[in-house]
Write a protein that holds these residues in place. Structure first.
Motif, short mmCIF file in Angstrom:
data_model
loop_
_atom_site.label_atom_id
_atom_site.label_comp_id
_atom_site.label_asym_id
_atom_site.label_seq_id
_atom_site.Cartn_x
_atom_site.Cartn_y
_atom_site.Cartn_z
N MET A 140 0.84 -1.20 0.00
CA MET A 140 0.00 0.00 0.00
C MET A 140 0.88 1.25 0.00
SD MET A 140 -3.20 1.14 0.09
CE MET A 140 -4.25 -0.13 0.78
N GLU A 175 1.53 5.20 0.62
CA GLU A 175 1.03 6.24 1.52
C GLU A 175 1.45 7.61 1.03
OE1 GLU A 175 0.53 4.38 6.00
OE2 GLU A 175 2.23 5.68 5.56
N GLY A 209 -5.55 2.43 -4.63
CA GLY A 209 -4.68 1.73 -3.69
C GLY A 209 -3.71 2.63 -2.95
N THR A 241 -3.12 5.19 0.34
CA THR A 241 -3.60 5.57 1.66
C THR A 241 -3.16 7.01 1.95
OG1 THR A 241 -3.48 3.31 2.51
CG2 THR A 241 -3.44 5.09 4.13
#
Length: 276
Positions: A1, A3, A272, A274
């Motif tokens: 993931m 960020e 996808g 964050t």
């Protein structure tokens, strides 16, 4: 993931920093982009206002992603010393607020003056800005504002490469590109990606130039964030909704700011990414 760090222009929410910070925390942002507080632009801050704002930031536990200065949003043939002095003051504020980024622009031209006729002056003035930024160890983020020299990708690339300083990088604004007839991702991403440092988040419709939440316009935001994800880019994504009706679109207000934040969160989550 992947960020990314979420930030936003606090003064689009309210003039009062306490309201700005409360709303930013409520939408999940850990940072603020400071353009004005208490109705005072950052270029006009004094020591007292800086101390007050620093205290409010500390109390809220919010850091500063960038100082959104108006430097370079002036006549290209204006007084260069005066604008350099304003930048020096903004850099002092930026360092006191523990940030390293200063947003700026590449100058308006008088009516009837061809953009090509301003190039040498723009580059000379941006080089002086970059020299100062290098000495002060901050990074200048050029925004592709409408009607400045660097409003389209080719001229943004020209000024970044011609100045040739690690202290001058790109703040990418999809909506502003749409408003000058550019398809942001299709026409500019590959060209400017090596210099892209910071993402300013808003979208716009090509038919009428109206600013809309992320993913609701023609700014190719999904393609942009997906490509940035695939490139491994990590950095600040700063909400600049401009959703208010009336003469000052930047007076978005808390509800509009929340709408913009939710739209961008949905867009990035679908890719996808964050936000923190």
């Amino acid at each position: 993931m992947v960020e990314w760090v979420l930030s936003g222009f606090g003064d689009e929410i309210d003039d009062d920093p306490r309201v700005q910070l409360a709303v930013l925390r409520a939408v999940g942002a850990s940072h603020i982009e400071v353009r004005s507080a208490w109705g005072v632009n950052v270029a006009d801050f004094d020591d007292e206002l800086t101390t007050r704002l620093a205290a409010a930031l500390a109390a809220a536990g919010v850091a500063v992603s960038a100082v959104a200065s108006p430097i370079g949003k002036t006549d290209v043939f204006g007084d260069p010393d005066a604008e350099l002095a304003r930048l020096r003051a903004v850099i002092t504020l930026t360092r006191r607020l523990r940030s390293r980024y200063v947003r700026l622009f590449s100058f308006y031209r008088p009516p009837g003056v061809a953009v090509e006729a301003t190039r040498d002056t723009v580059l000379r003035r941006l080089r002086a800005f970059a020299d100062l930024a290098e000495r002060e160890q901050v990074v200048l983020l050029h925004e592709n504002e409408k009607d400045v020299y660097g409003d389209v990708p080719a001229r943004v690339l020209d000024l970044i490469e011609s100045v040739g300083s690690p202290a001058l990088r790109v703040a990418w604004d999809n909506a502003n590109f749409v408003q000058v007839g550019v398809r942001p991702f299709s026409d500019g991403y590959a060209m400017l990606r090596p210099h892209l440092e910071y993402l300013q988040v808003k979208d716009a419709r090509s038919a009428d130039g109206a600013v809309v939440p992320a993913g609701e316009g023609d700014g190719e935001l999904l393609q942009t964030v997906t490509a940035l994800r695939d490139d491994g880019w990590t950095g600040f994504a700063s909400l600049e909704p401009h959703l208010a009706d009336g003469p000052d679109a930047a007076k978005t207000g808390p509800a509009g700011f929340g709408r913009a934040a939710r739209a961008f969160a949905a867009l990035t989550a679908g890719a996808g990414i964050t936000l923190r």
